[in-house]
Scaffold this motif. Structure first.
Motif, PDB file in Angstrom:
ATOM      1  N   ALA A  67      35.866  34.547  34.489  1.00  0.00           N
ATOM      2  CA  ALA A  67      37.215  33.976  34.551  1.00  0.00           C
ATOM      3  C   ALA A  67      37.976  34.308  35.836  1.00  0.00           C
ATOM      4  N   ASP A  68      37.904  35.558  36.268  1.00  0.00           N
ATOM      5  CA  ASP A  68      38.652  35.982  37.442  1.00  0.00           C
ATOM      6  C   ASP A  68      37.916  35.548  38.720  1.00  0.00           C
ATOM      7  N   GLU A  69      38.586  34.810  39.576  1.00  0.00           N
ATOM      8  CA  GLU A  69      37.947  34.264  40.780  1.00  0.00           C
ATOM      9  C   GLU A  69      37.410  35.365  41.702  1.00  0.00           C
ATOM     10  N   ARG A  70      38.191  36.418  41.910  1.00  0.00           N
ATOM     11  CA  ARG A  70      37.741  37.511  42.777  1.00  0.00           C
ATOM     12  C   ARG A  70      36.513  38.201  42.180  1.00  0.00           C
ATOM     13  N   ARG A  71      36.527  38.453  40.874  1.00  0.00           N
ATOM     14  CA  ARG A  71      35.387  39.097  40.215  1.00  0.00           C
ATOM     15  C   ARG A  71      34.160  38.174  40.300  1.00  0.00           C
ATOM     16  N   ARG A  72      34.379  36.870  40.139  1.00  0.00           N
ATOM     17  CA  ARG A  72      33.281  35.899  40.242  1.00  0.00           C
ATOM     18  C   ARG A  72      32.668  35.914  41.652  1.00  0.00           C
ATOM     19  N   ASP A  73      33.527  35.910  42.677  1.00  0.00           N
ATOM     20  CA  ASP A  73      33.048  35.969  44.065  1.00  0.00           C
ATOM     21  C   ASP A  73      32.313  37.278  44.342  1.00  0.00           C
ATOM     22  N   ASP A  74      32.874  38.388  43.848  1.00  0.00           N
ATOM     23  CA  ASP A  74      32.213  39.681  44.015  1.00  0.00           C
ATOM     24  C   ASP A  74      30.841  39.684  43.341  1.00  0.00           C
ATOM     25  N   ALA A  75      30.758  39.098  42.148  1.00  0.00           N
ATOM     26  CA  ALA A  75      29.494  39.057  41.405  1.00  0.00           C
ATOM     27  C   ALA A  75      28.451  38.243  42.171  1.00  0.00           C
ATOM     28  N   ARG A  76      28.863  37.138  42.727  1.00  0.00           N
ATOM     29  CA  ARG A  76      27.915  36.326  43.505  1.00  0.00           C
ATOM     30  C   ARG A  76      27.450  37.072  44.761  1.00  0.00           C
TER      31      ARG A  76
END
Length: 147
Positions: free
Chosen positions: A29-38
């Motif tokens: 859900a969180d864009e920053r967390r999603r980018d970090d995960a990628r």
């Protein structure tokens, strides 16, 4: 397989699945967390040379190794992996990494530790070269090196 108290066998809680890693990461859900995960997935792919795979419903794992405890319990686990949770990125490393690599951890930046888990609020909080070193050392231990 594990056996329940009633004696019936059930699958391990953390086993590889055929679920899509990309779909899992896209659903963070969180864009920053999603980018970090990628970014973390790309880093772990580079370090391990392995393709990411879902382990259970929420762990992105890379490669695998077989473990056997003195108790006789055994199973398979990813060489390394992570889970993008609401409060932090959880990076899965070799057990005892805090005692093995205190000097490396001292250079990492803002983090919390747990048994075999490294918690990062943001990927930017960690020094990338140091994180890379921790992951690489952990993977080498799981692959049989004593480093």
């Amino acid at each position: 397989m594990t056996t329940s108290a009633a004696g019936s066998k059930k699958a391990p809680a953390t086993a590889p699945t055929d679920a899509s890693v990309e779909a899992f990461l896209a659903a963070v859900a969180d864009e920053r967390r999603r980018d970090d995960a990628r970014s973390l997935a790309a880093l772990m792919t580079e370090i391990t040379g392995e393709t990411p795979r879902m382990w259970g419903p929420s762990i992105v794992g890379f490669g695998s190794y077989h473990y056997r405890y003195e108790s006789g319990r055994e199973g398979d686990a990813p060489l390394t992996g992570f889970s993008p949770r609401k409060t932090s990125l959880v990076v899965y490393l070799v057990g005892g990494y805090e005692e093995r690599y205190p000097g490396v951890l001292a250079k990492l930046g803002k983090h919390k530790t747990g048994k075999g888990c490294l918690y990062l609020n943001r990927l930017a909080d960690a020094d990338e070269a140091t994180l890379r070193e921790l992951i690489d050392r952990s993977v080498r231990v799981h692959r049989g090196a004593n480093t």
